[in-house]
Design an enzyme around this catalytic site. Sequence first.
Site, PDB file in Angstrom:
ATOM      1  N   GLY A 153     -13.867  25.445  -8.600  1.00  0.00           N
ATOM      2  CA  GLY A 153     -13.350  26.439  -7.661  1.00  0.00           C
ATOM      3  C   GLY A 153     -13.160  27.801  -8.315  1.00  0.00           C
TER       4      GLY A 153
ATOM      5  CG  ASP B 112      -6.639  18.773  -0.780  1.00  0.00           C
ATOM      6  OD1 ASP B 112      -7.484  17.974  -0.330  1.00  0.00           O
ATOM      7  OD2 ASP B 112      -5.564  18.405  -1.298  1.00  0.00           O
TER       8      ASP B 112
ATOM      9  CB  THR C 146      -5.917  17.152  -9.170  1.00  0.00           C
ATOM     10  OG1 THR C 146      -6.718  18.168  -9.763  1.00  0.00           O
ATOM     11  CG2 THR C 146      -6.861  16.094  -8.600  1.00  0.00           C
ATOM     12  CG  ASP C 147      -0.252  16.891  -9.372  1.00  0.00           C
ATOM     13  OD1 ASP C 147      -0.732  15.835  -8.923  1.00  0.00           O
ATOM     14  OD2 ASP C 147       0.700  17.494  -8.865  1.00  0.00           O
TER      15      ASP C 147
ATOM     16  N   PRO D  25      -9.010  18.943 -14.715  1.00  0.00           N
ATOM     17  CG  PRO D  25     -10.266  17.791 -13.115  1.00  0.00           C
ATOM     18  CD  PRO D  25      -9.433  17.569 -14.346  1.00  0.00           C
TER      19      PRO D  25
ATOM     20  CD  GLU E  85     -13.960  17.584  -5.504  1.00  0.00           C
ATOM     21  OE1 GLU E  85     -13.907  17.289  -6.716  1.00  0.00           O
ATOM     22  OE2 GLU E  85     -12.962  17.714  -4.773  1.00  0.00           O
TER      23      GLU E  85
ATOM     24  CG  ASP F 161      -9.220  13.160   0.237  1.00  0.00           C
ATOM     25  OD1 ASP F 161      -8.460  13.307  -0.741  1.00  0.00           O
ATOM     26  OD2 ASP F 161      -9.122  13.824   1.283  1.00  0.00           O
TER      27      ASP F 161
HETATM   28  N1  SAM Z   1      -3.993  15.891  -1.778  1.00  0.00           N
HETATM   29  C1  SAM Z   1      -4.170  15.587  -3.127  1.00  0.00           C
HETATM   30  C2  SAM Z   1      -2.994  16.046  -3.917  1.00  0.00           C
HETATM   31  O1  SAM Z   1      -2.168  16.792  -3.377  1.00  0.00           O
HETATM   32  O2  SAM Z   1      -2.793  15.581  -5.033  1.00  0.00           O
HETATM   33  C3  SAM Z   1      -5.442  16.209  -3.617  1.00  0.00           C
HETATM   34  C4  SAM Z   1      -6.550  15.580  -3.016  1.00  0.00           C
HETATM   35  S1  SAM Z   1      -8.139  16.008  -3.498  1.00  0.00           S
HETATM   36  C5  SAM Z   1      -8.642  14.429  -3.911  1.00  0.00           C
HETATM   37  C6  SAM Z   1      -8.110  16.888  -5.024  1.00  0.00           C
HETATM   38  C7  SAM Z   1      -9.526  17.251  -5.453  1.00  0.00           C
HETATM   39  O3  SAM Z   1      -9.502  18.423  -6.288  1.00  0.00           O
HETATM   40  C8  SAM Z   1     -10.205  16.173  -6.299  1.00  0.00           C
HETATM   41  O4  SAM Z   1     -11.291  15.658  -5.589  1.00  0.00           O
HETATM   42  C9  SAM Z   1     -10.644  16.898  -7.576  1.00  0.00           C
HETATM   43  O5  SAM Z   1     -11.896  16.474  -8.060  1.00  0.00           O
HETATM   44  C10 SAM Z   1     -10.674  18.350  -7.083  1.00  0.00           C
HETATM   45  N2  SAM Z   1     -10.586  19.352  -8.151  1.00  0.00           N
HETATM   46  C11 SAM Z   1      -9.817  19.293  -9.264  1.00  0.00           C
HETATM   47  N3  SAM Z   1     -10.022  20.399 -10.023  1.00  0.00           N
HETATM   48  C12 SAM Z   1     -10.946  21.166  -9.366  1.00  0.00           C
HETATM   49  C13 SAM Z   1     -11.571  22.439  -9.630  1.00  0.00           C
HETATM   50  N4  SAM Z   1     -11.270  23.121 -10.744  1.00  0.00           N
HETATM   51  N5  SAM Z   1     -12.436  22.938  -8.716  1.00  0.00           N
HETATM   52  C14 SAM Z   1     -12.729  22.243  -7.576  1.00  0.00           C
HETATM   53  N6  SAM Z   1     -12.196  21.021  -7.278  1.00  0.00           N
HETATM   54  C15 SAM Z   1     -11.306  20.509  -8.156  1.00  0.00           C
END
Ligand code: SAM
Length: 292
Positions: free
Chosen positions: A143, A160, A162-163, A167, A110, A90
Amino acid sequence: MGAKRWLNETLFDDLGFRMTYQAERVLYETQTEHQHLVLFEHPFFGKMLMLDGATQVTSKDEFVYHEMMTHVPIFAHGRARDVLIVGGGDCGIAEETLKHKSVARVTQVEIDASVVEFAKEHFPEFTAPVLADKRFELVIDDGMNYVARTGRRFDVIIVDSTDPQGPGKVLFSEEFYAGCRRCMRKGAVMVTQNGVPIFQADELTAGIGKFRKLFADGACYVAAIPTYVGGHMAMGWATDNTALRKASVRTIAGRYRKAGSFATKYWTPEVHVAAFALPRFIAEKVAKAGKR
Ligand code: SAM
């Protein structure tokens, strides 16, 4: 007018509870290549983004998480030029990072291009200043691949993610942290979103245990984010510079003044230093996490 839809946060189903939010309007919903994405208007929290049933960001409380994940490592470091953001779809973290005029380059890696595309339309308050800033570079990649391969080196890494599901799972692995260490300059620091200790204690201790295998200092700091339910949220801390998290309020305040004392709504030099003072139940978990 049909009944308003309620959206469930299913992250803690295995603990036997759910948060459910009333949607004034569902603004956008899709299944992307990587995850289920829904954005809706909530009567109190404003715009809310959920990925795979987990709240990511809301207009109402985003400032807490974004400021604490950004200003704490950058002011603790004191001379950060190159910042890597892993995830951060975001662009809320990038927006805070670019407030530091001394930062020369911000690279965001991302995995899901559609999250950034969608944020351009629905979170312009983040994306507009970021995408207009020449210091910002967006890389669409996992990443894990990026940190394993990049020739670049960084002073601050902000994960930053996801949980640890879908992914995002790989971003909690020792291999990923080792990849981050590989592209960190001497004295650099990495911070991670590390869950809510009251519900996700294993995630916290596992993470810090892995940090302590790779870095001289593995720890965490905390902040309370209303929609990351469960009281304190933990932000993982990994560095070889053991002095960084011991900087005084006076030192941090001096660096903030030098940075032009830009506006913040949560972070202050005092909150920065206090965030490392952990409540006993969290401190005890951290103390047990992998012995060096
Ligand atoms: N602040 C939020 C939280 O604490 O839950 C996270 C916000 S941000 C939207 C998380 C981002 O991580 C998402 O856009 C997701 O697509 C990205 N993401 C997830 N797995 C990933 C990976 N392996 N490499 C890069 N980005 C990744």
